[in-house]
Design a protein around this motif. Structure first.
Motif, PDB file in Angstrom:
ATOM      1  N   TYR A 276      47.042  55.154  41.382  1.00 51.75           N
ATOM      2  CA  TYR A 276      47.753  55.017  42.652  1.00 51.75           C
ATOM      3  C   TYR A 276      47.396  53.724  43.368  1.00 51.75           C
ATOM      4  CZ  TYR A 276      49.801  59.649  42.424  1.00 51.75           C
ATOM      5  OH  TYR A 276      50.536  60.731  42.062  1.00 51.75           O
ATOM      6  N   MET A 277      46.465  52.963  42.771  1.00 54.09           N
ATOM      7  CA  MET A 277      46.105  51.694  43.370  1.00 54.09           C
ATOM      8  C   MET A 277      46.905  50.599  42.676  1.00 54.09           C
ATOM      9  SD  MET A 277      42.356  50.534  44.531  1.00 54.09           S
ATOM     10  CE  MET A 277      41.474  50.068  43.055  1.00 54.09           C
ATOM     11  N   LYS A 278      47.516  49.722  43.473  1.00 58.41           N
ATOM     12  CA  LYS A 278      48.325  48.662  42.893  1.00 58.41           C
ATOM     13  C   LYS A 278      47.430  47.515  42.395  1.00 58.41           C
ATOM     14  CE  LYS A 278      51.109  49.280  46.613  1.00 58.41           C
ATOM     15  NZ  LYS A 278      52.230  49.113  47.569  1.00 58.41           N
ATOM     16  N   PHE A 279      48.057  46.571  41.675  1.00 60.45           N
ATOM     17  CA  PHE A 279      47.302  45.484  41.039  1.00 60.45           C
ATOM     18  C   PHE A 279      47.815  44.130  41.523  1.00 60.45           C
ATOM     19  CE2 PHE A 279      46.887  49.189  38.422  1.00 60.45           C
ATOM     20  CZ  PHE A 279      45.613  49.111  37.858  1.00 60.45           C
ATOM     21  N   PRO A 280      47.209  43.565  42.558  1.00 58.68           N
ATOM     22  CA  PRO A 280      47.705  42.297  43.100  1.00 58.68           C
ATOM     23  C   PRO A 280      47.428  41.119  42.168  1.00 58.68           C
ATOM     24  CG  PRO A 280      46.372  43.463  44.718  1.00 58.68           C
ATOM     25  CD  PRO A 280      46.156  44.137  43.393  1.00 58.68           C
ATOM     26  N   PHE A 281      48.263  40.099  42.271  1.00 58.20           N
ATOM     27  CA  PHE A 281      48.067  38.892  41.464  1.00 58.20           C
ATOM     28  C   PHE A 281      48.698  37.699  42.181  1.00 58.20           C
ATOM     29  CE2 PHE A 281      52.047  40.870  40.328  1.00 58.20           C
ATOM     30  CZ  PHE A 281      52.944  39.823  40.189  1.00 58.20           C
ATOM     31  N   GLY A 290      47.055  36.140  36.792  1.00 59.75           N
ATOM     32  CA  GLY A 290      46.984  35.836  38.217  1.00 59.75           C
ATOM     33  C   GLY A 290      46.051  36.716  39.018  1.00 59.75           C
ATOM     34  N   TRP A 291      45.416  37.673  38.353  1.00 61.45           N
ATOM     35  CA  TRP A 291      44.523  38.555  39.124  1.00 61.45           C
ATOM     36  C   TRP A 291      43.288  37.791  39.567  1.00 61.45           C
ATOM     37  CZ3 TRP A 291      39.791  39.482  36.745  1.00 61.45           C
ATOM     38  CH2 TRP A 291      39.733  39.212  35.368  1.00 61.45           C
ATOM     39  N   SER A 403      41.484  45.450  50.702  1.00 63.43           N
ATOM     40  CA  SER A 403      40.460  44.677  49.996  1.00 63.43           C
ATOM     41  C   SER A 403      40.216  45.185  48.590  1.00 63.43           C
ATOM     42  CB  SER A 403      39.154  44.731  50.782  1.00 63.43           C
ATOM     43  OG  SER A 403      39.398  44.603  52.149  1.00 63.43           O
ATOM     44  N   THR A 404      39.923  46.471  48.489  1.00 67.42           N
ATOM     45  CA  THR A 404      39.569  47.011  47.180  1.00 67.42           C
ATOM     46  C   THR A 404      40.739  46.942  46.206  1.00 67.42           C
ATOM     47  OG1 THR A 404      37.831  48.383  48.090  1.00 67.42           O
ATOM     48  CG2 THR A 404      38.741  49.087  46.001  1.00 67.42           C
ATOM     49  N   THR A 405      41.968  47.035  46.737  1.00 64.29           N
ATOM     50  CA  THR A 405      43.137  46.916  45.871  1.00 64.29           C
ATOM     51  C   THR A 405      43.140  45.549  45.186  1.00 64.29           C
ATOM     52  OG1 THR A 405      44.380  48.400  47.297  1.00 64.29           O
ATOM     53  CG2 THR A 405      45.665  47.001  45.836  1.00 64.29           C
ATOM     54  N   ASN A 406      42.764  44.505  45.936  1.00 64.31           N
ATOM     55  CA  ASN A 406      42.683  43.174  45.344  1.00 64.31           C
ATOM     56  C   ASN A 406      41.708  43.153  44.170  1.00 64.31           C
ATOM     57  OD1 ASN A 406      44.386  41.507  47.135  1.00 64.31           O
ATOM     58  ND2 ASN A 406      42.946  42.155  48.693  1.00 64.31           N
ATOM     59  N   ASN A 407      40.681  44.008  44.245  1.00 59.13           N
ATOM     60  CA  ASN A 407      39.671  44.042  43.188  1.00 59.13           C
ATOM     61  C   ASN A 407      40.000  45.051  42.088  1.00 59.13           C
ATOM     62  OD1 ASN A 407      37.827  42.042  43.771  1.00 59.13           O
ATOM     63  ND2 ASN A 407      36.662  43.309  45.207  1.00 59.13           N
ATOM     64  N   ASN A 408      41.216  45.573  42.066  1.00 57.52           N
ATOM     65  CA  ASN A 408      41.561  46.619  41.098  1.00 57.52           C
ATOM     66  C   ASN A 408      41.417  46.117  39.660  1.00 57.52           C
ATOM     67  OD1 ASN A 408      42.463  48.971  39.958  1.00 57.52           O
ATOM     68  ND2 ASN A 408      44.458  48.969  40.959  1.00 57.52           N
ATOM     69  N   ASP A 409      42.085  45.011  39.353  1.00 61.76           N
ATOM     70  CA  ASP A 409      41.971  44.449  38.005  1.00 61.76           C
ATOM     71  C   ASP A 409      40.521  44.099  37.664  1.00 61.76           C
ATOM     72  OD1 ASP A 409      44.128  44.252  36.129  1.00 61.76           O
ATOM     73  OD2 ASP A 409      45.254  43.118  37.635  1.00 61.76           O
ATOM     74  N   PRO A 410      39.813  43.384  38.561  1.00 59.40           N
ATOM     75  CA  PRO A 410      38.414  43.080  38.257  1.00 59.40           C
ATOM     76  C   PRO A 410      37.559  44.323  37.997  1.00 59.40           C
ATOM     77  CG  PRO A 410      39.160  41.753  40.097  1.00 59.40           C
ATOM     78  CD  PRO A 410      40.277  42.683  39.768  1.00 59.40           C
ATOM     79  N   MET A 411      37.752  45.384  38.779  1.00 63.38           N
ATOM     80  CA  MET A 411      36.943  46.586  38.546  1.00 63.38           C
ATOM     81  C   MET A 411      37.267  47.197  37.190  1.00 63.38           C
ATOM     82  SD  MET A 411      36.442  48.516  42.207  1.00 63.38           S
ATOM     83  CE  MET A 411      38.165  48.879  42.414  1.00 63.38           C
ATOM     84  N   ASN A 412      38.544  47.189  36.845  1.00 61.82           N
ATOM     85  CA  ASN A 412      38.921  47.678  35.515  1.00 61.82           C
ATOM     86  C   ASN A 412      38.296  46.808  34.425  1.00 61.82           C
ATOM     87  OD1 ASN A 412      40.939  50.032  35.104  1.00 61.82           O
ATOM     88  ND2 ASN A 412      41.590  49.068  37.011  1.00 61.82           N
ATOM     89  N   LYS A 413      38.299  45.512  34.669  1.00 63.83           N
ATOM     90  CA  LYS A 413      37.691  44.559  33.735  1.00 63.83           C
ATOM     91  C   LYS A 413      36.187  44.851  33.620  1.00 63.83           C
ATOM     92  CE  LYS A 413      38.316  40.782  31.326  1.00 63.83           C
ATOM     93  NZ  LYS A 413      39.027  41.015  30.075  1.00 63.83           N
TER      94      LYS A 413
END
Lengths: 478, 235, 179
Positions: A276-281, A290-291, A403-413
Motif C-alpha cells: 500500500y506504500m507507493k514508490f516515488p522516483f 530514479g528512486w 518521508s518513509t514513502t520516499n524510502n520505499n525502494d531503498p528499504m526494499n533494496k
C-alpha cells in the motif's frame, strides 16, 4: 521446492509492515519484499473539509512526527492564503522552527535510544528478550535516562509551541497562534547546554559502535543510490525550508535547487500490487533508476555545510570518511541522525535567545489562491503536502508523499541486500531475521505515515513448498 | 416577601424570585444544572432534556418548569447524571463528532458536558451518518456532522436577530438545520456577528478562517469545567 | 510472585498513543518495576508468551488483520483497554466511513497527481480492508476506555498504576480530553 520466509510484524519501527523472502531449493534468495499492509484513505476523506483543518486532521497520519505533517500542511495553507513560504512574520517562522527542531530532537532521540540502541548495544542476534529499551535501561541506565530526557525536552518544546506534546494546533494558515512566554523560555534555556552535551555524547556513541567493526558496519545492507532533500539556498542544511536538491551516488547533481512548488515536474510515484506504500522516483531517470533515499543520510549527502558550530565539525568528519563523496552505507543513517540531533539542539539554543519568540505579529494574510504545496524535512526525510481547494474553501484534492514513502525502494533494496548477505545457504534463525529488521530500522521508517497508517512487525517465519503448503514454522517468542 | 419563593435543591435551602424557571432559580443560588438547548436571552424549549431534574419526585425539564414555592428538587444524583450521560452519549453516537480535529474542541458545550459527566466512551453504537456541509457562504459555514439539533441558532436568528433565515427540515432522526434559501447559506442574510452564529454550542456553525486561534490550554473549558462560573457566582 | 505482564498493539492508529505512553518519561523505569512488557511494538516479542494482565489497544479496526490481532489480545489479556479516540470510536480514520472504499483506493493509487501508471494493490499478502473502520468494542469486549488523541500521559499513567496497585484512579479534570 521454494521456501518462503515471513517476518511479521516488523517491530521497533513505527508502522505496520511485513517482509516476505522466497528462497529457492539451493538456498538462494529469489525475491524479497517489504509489504506495507495498512491503508487509511486520507487523500479522499479530507475532500470537502475546510482547508484550515488540514494541518490538524492530516497530522493524525503519524503520532511520532505529527509536527512535520502539521507544518507541511500549514506551509501549503500559507500559500493558499497568499502569504507564501517566505511571507510569514519573523515570530511565526521562528516559533514554527522551534517546534520543528524540538521535534527533530525528540524523534531522533526516540529512534536511536528507544528503538535502535538494543541492536547496537547488545548485537543484532542477541537474546530476543533483551531487545527493548527496558533491557537497555536495566544494563545501561545512564544511556536510557539520557534518551528519555532528550526526548522529553523535545516533547516539551512541542508542547510550548503547539499546545500539546502530540497533535497540537500551533501553526495556522499564515502564522502561529501563540508566543513563547518568558517562563517557558527560561525553563528551556536552563537545560539546553545539557541537551547539547548529551547530543555530542550520542554522536560519540555511534562512532564508538562503528569503530568496533567498521567493515561490518559499512557493508551491512549497503548499496549505492541517489539522495534527495530540501537544502537552503546557500547550500546549508535546513529542516524547515529550502529547495529540492538531488545527487547521484557519486555526488553529481540531478536536481539543483528546484522550487518545490513544481514538484510534480520532477517526482512521480509508481504503484506495485504488493504494497500500500507507493514508490516515488525522479521522473527524468525513470522508475527503474530514479528512486532515491531521503532522511538524515540523504540530507548530509545533499547539503554543503551545517550552519551550527559543533554539528559542522562532526559533519566534516562524516564527509571525510567517504572522501567528500556521498555516503551510501545504510547503517550510517544512525551517525547522520545523531549529527542532526546535535544540530537541532544548537539551533534550539540560538532560537531561544531570540526576542522575536516572545513578541511580534502572529498571523499574516494575503490574496487567496486555490492551490498550495508545502514541503518540509521531517525527521525521516522530505515530506510533500499538496492541496487544492474550491471557491468555498473546501479541499478538492490532497496529495501526500510521506518521508518513509520516499524510502520505499531503498528499504526494499536494504532487505534484499541483507537477505543475500546473511540468509544465502544458511539455516534461518530468529537472530538472522533480526538482521533484516535492523536494515529496515536504519531508515527509521514511519510506516504509519507512509500508508497513512502505523504499527509494528512480529516474527512468523513459514517455510512453504512450491504449492504453498507449510513445511515448518519458526515463530519469534520466548 | 410574597415575590420570593423558598425551595431546596439536593437538600440545600434556597430562595428565588417568583417567575423564574427551576434552572434559573438554581443558578441564582450558585447551583449548576447541566443543560444544552437552553440559552439565556432565548425562549426555553425543553428539547434536549439534559436539564432533567426531579421536582417533588417527578422528572421535569428545569429550563421550562416554573419554580413553585416549597419545591423539593433533586439535581446532582447518580440516577439523573446517568440519564444526562445517556443523552450526551446518544448525541455523540448519532453524529460525526471528531473532537481531535474540530476547531471548537476545548470550547464546545457538548464536549464540556461530557467532560463534566466523566464520559469515557458512549454505550451506544456509532452510527457514522452521512451529513452535509453548507460552505456556500463566503464567511460562514454549517457542518451538519457536528449539529446536535438543539435549535439555538434557529431561535436566536428569529428572536434576537429578527431574521427568519434558519429552520428545521425533516422529521425524527433526519431533522436538520438548514438555511431558508435554495442556494443554502449563500442565499440568506447572515453575518459573523449575528447572534445565531454565536448561539451554536458546538462546532456546527463556524465563522470561516478563524480556526485554532486560541492555543490549547487557554480554551474555554481546558482548565475549568462547564458550569464552574455558575457555581462560583460569576455567571 | 512474578510481575504482571502488559502487552500493547497498534491497530489502525498513528502510534501517537504509544508515544503518549513513552511521554510518562522517567516513570517508564517505574513502570518496568511494576510490570513486564510482553508482546509490543517497542520490543521484539512478537507473540504472547503467556497470559497478560493488561492489553493496551491503540487504533480501531480497518482491516482483517486488525480484527485478528484484537481477538488474540482478547484471548490472551485479562483486561483490555481501548487507548485513544481511534480505539474508542474509530478516530479520524473513520472519516472514511460512509465513503465507498473504492473511492479511497482510487484516489490514492489511480487519481493522485504524482501517480504514474496507477493500479490498486491487491496482493494476497495484503490483508483485506474492511468496509469501514470499527471501534474496538464493536469487535470484542473492552473493559476500560482512556479517551484523548492521544490520551494524556498522566491519564495513562494514573490509570495503569491504579489498575496494577488496586488503588482508585486519581483523574484530575485536566487529564480527560477528547482531542
Amino acid at each position: 521446492m521454494m521456501k518462503k520466509v515471513t517476518i511479521h510484524p516488523v517491530t521497533r519501527v513505527e508502522g505496520h509492515g511485513k517482509v516476505t523472502i522466497a528462497i529457492d531449493e539451493d538456498g538462494h534468495v529469489e525475491r524479497t519484499r517489504l509489504h506495507i499492509v495498512e491503508f487509511r484513505g486520507f487523500e479522499r476523506f479530507v475532500q470537502g473539509r475546510p482547508y484550515w483543518e488540514a494541518p490538524v486532521v492530516v497530522q493524525r497520519l503519524c503520532g511520532i512526527c505529527p509536527v512535520s505533517h502539521h507544518l507541511a500542511a500549514a506551509k501549503a495553507c500559507d500559500v493558499i492564503v497568499g502569504v507564501g513560504p517566505d511571507g510569514l512574520s519573523p515570530t511565526a517562522e521562528k516559533m514554527r522552527r522551534l517546534m520543528h527542531y524540538g521535534q527533530m530532537l525528540q524523534s531522533h532521540a526516540l529512534h536511536f535510544y528507544h528503538l535502535c540502541s538494543p541492536d547496537l548495544l547488545f548485537g543484532f542476534d542477541s537474546d530476543v528478550t533483551k531487545r527493548s529499551v527496558l533491557a537497555v535501561a536495566a544494563e545501561y541506565p545512564e544511556l536510557a535516562v539520557r534518551g528519555v530526557l532528550l526526548r522529553k525536552y523535545g516533547q516539551e518544546l512541542i508542547q510550548a509551541t503547539a499546545g500539546k506534546k502530540i497533535h497540537g494546533t500551533g501553526a495556522i494558515p499564515g502564522g502561529i497562534n501563540k508566543h513563547l512566554t518568558v517562563t517557558e523560555r527560561d525553563h528551556f534555556l536552563k537545560d539546553i547546554d545539557q541537551m547539547i552535551a548529551w547530543s555530542v555524547a550520542s554522536v560519540e556513541l555511534v562512532k564508538k559502535v562503528h569503530s568496533k567493526n567498521p567493515a561490518f558496519f559499512d557493508s551491512f545492507g549497503s548499496f549505492p543510490s541517489n539522495h534527495l532533500s530540501l537544502v537552503r539556498k546557500d547550500g546549508a542544511l535546513d529542516f524547515y525550508h529550502g529547495n529540492i536538491v538531488a545527487v547521484d551516488k557519486d555526488g553529481n547533481k540531478i536536481l539543483d535547487q528546484v522550487d518545490y512548488a513544481n514538484y510534480l515536474d520532477y517526482i512521480g510515484e509508481a504503484v506495485r500490487s504488493w504494497s500500500y506504500m507507493k514508490f516515488p522516483f525522479i521522473k527524468s531517470l525513470g522508475k527503474a533508476n530514479g528512486w532515491y533515499r531521503v532522511g538524515p543520510l540523504a540530507r548530509l549527502n545533499t547539503c554543503d555545510f551545517i550552519p551550527s558550530e559543533l554539528a559542522q565539525k562532526e559533519f566534516e568528519i562524516f564527509r571525510a570518511y567517504t572522501g567528500g563523496k556521498p555516503n551510501n552505507f545504510s547503517l550510517h543513517y544512525h551517525w547522520a541522525r545523531m549529527i542532526e540531533m546535535l544540530h537541532s539542539a544548537e539551533v534550539i539554543k540560538s532560537l531561544l535567545n531570540d526576542p522575536d519568540l516572545m513578541a511580534g505579529e502572529l498571523v499574516r494574510t494575503g490574496k487567496k489562491v486555490n492551490e498550495g504545496v508545502g514541503l518540509i524535512e521531517a525527521p525521516r526525510g522530505t515530506l510533500f503536502h499538496h492541496y487544492r481547494i474550491n471557491e468555498q474553501d473546501q479541499i478538492t484534492m490532497c496529495n501526500l508523499i510521506v518521508s518513509t514513502t520516499n524510502n520505499n525502494d531503498p528499504m526494499n533494496k536494504a532487505v534484499e541486500v541483507t537477505a543475500k548477505q546473511f540468509l544465502e545457504g544458511r539455516e534461518v534463525t530468529e537472530g538472522l531475521l533480526n538482521h533484516i529488521e535492523v536494515a529496515i530500522r536504519a531508515y527509521d521508517p514511519c510506516l504509519s505515515c507512509a500508508t497513512h497508517a502505523l504499527g509494528q512487525m512480529a516474527l512468523d517465519v513459514e517455510l512453504v513448498d512450491a504449492a504453498g503448503r507449510r513445511i515448518s514454522r519458526l515463530t519469534r517468542g520466548v | 416577601m410574597s415575590d420570593k419563593l423558598g425551595f431546596t435543591i439536593d437538600g440545600k435551602e434556597c430562595e428565588a424570585d417568583k417567575g423564574r424557571s427551576i434552572l434559573e432559580a438554581a443558578a441564582d443560588n450558585g447551583v449548576y444544572i447541566p443543560h444544552l438547548c437552553f440559552m439565556k436571552k432565548l425562549r426555553p424549549v425543553g428539547s434536549c432534556r439534559v436539564c432533567t431534574i426531579k421536582a417533588n419526585g417527578r422528572n421535569a425539564a428545569a429550563c421550562t418548569t416554573p419554580l413553585a414555592d416549597g419545591m423539593v428538587i433533586e439535581n446532582n444524583t447518580d440516577e439523573l447524571n446517568d440519564l444526562r450521560r445517556a443523552i450526551i452519549e446518544m448525541l455523540f453516537a448519532e453524529g460525526n463528532h471528531f473532537c481531535p480535529s474540530c476547531e471548537r474542541s476545548g470550547s464546545c458545550e457538548l464536549q464540556a458536558l461530557a467532560y463534566r459527566l466523566n464520559i469515557m466512551a458512549p454505550r451506544f453504537p456509532y452510527m457514522f451518518p452521512l451529513r452535509k456541509l453548507d460552505a456556500t457562504h463566503k464567511s460562514i459555514f454549517i457542518d451538519g456532522n457536528r449539529c446536535i439539533q438543539c435549535g439555538r441558532c434557529v431561535r436566536a436568528a428569529s428572536e434576537l436577530d429578527g431574521k427568519e433565515i434558519l429552520g428545521f427540515i425533516g422529521r425524527g432522526g433526519k431533522v436538520r438545520v438548514k438555511a431558508s434559501s435554495t442556494r443554502g447559506l449563500a442565499g440568506v442574510d447572515i453575518s459573523p456577528n449575528d447572534e445565531c452564529v454565536k448561539a451554536c454550542p458546538v462546532g456546527s456553525i463556524i465563522v470561516k478562517e478563524t480556526a485554532y486561534r486560541v492555543p490549547i490550554g487557554q480554551r474555554q473549558y481546558d482548565a475549568t469545567p462547564i458550569g464552574a462560573d455558575v457555581e462560583s457566582g460569576k455567571a | 510472585m512474578p510481575k504482571p505482564k502488559i502487552a500493547t498493539c497498534s491497530l489502525a492508529g498513528c502510534f501517537g498513543c504509544h508515544m503518549s505512553v513513552l511521554d510518562i518519561d522517567e516513570r517508564i523505569l517505574k513502570l518496568a518495576e511494576l510490570v513486564e512488557f510482553d508482546k509490543s511494538p517497542i520490543n521484539d516479542i512478537k507473540n504472547f508468551t503467556g497470559e497478560c494482565l493488561v492489553g493496551l489497544i491503540e487504533g480501531g479496526c480497518c482491516n482483517s488483520e486488525n480484527v485478528e490481532v484484537l481477538r488474540s489480545f482478547r484471548k490472551n489479556c485479562k483486561i483490555l483497554i481501548s487507548v485513544g479516540e481511534c480505539a474508542i470510536m474509530g478516530g479520524l480514520p473513520s472519516m472514511r466511513n460512509g465513503i465507498p472504499l473504492k473511492e479511497c483506493l482510487d484516489e490514492a493509487y489511480l487519481n493522485g497527481p504524482s501517480v504514474v501508471d496507477g493500479q490498486i494493490p491487491n496482493d494476497p499478502e495484503l490483508p483485506l480492508i474492511l468496509d469501514r473502520v470499527y471501534p474496538c468494542h464493536e469487535v470484542v469486549k473492552i473493559d476500560y476506555f482512556l479517551p484523548g488523541c492521544p490520551p494524556r500521559a498522566d491519564l495513562i499513567w494514573n490509570a495503569l498504576v491504579a489498575l496494577l496497585t488496586g488503588q482508585p484512579a486519581d483523574l484530575p479534570y485536566e487529564v480527560i480530553k477528547y482531542d
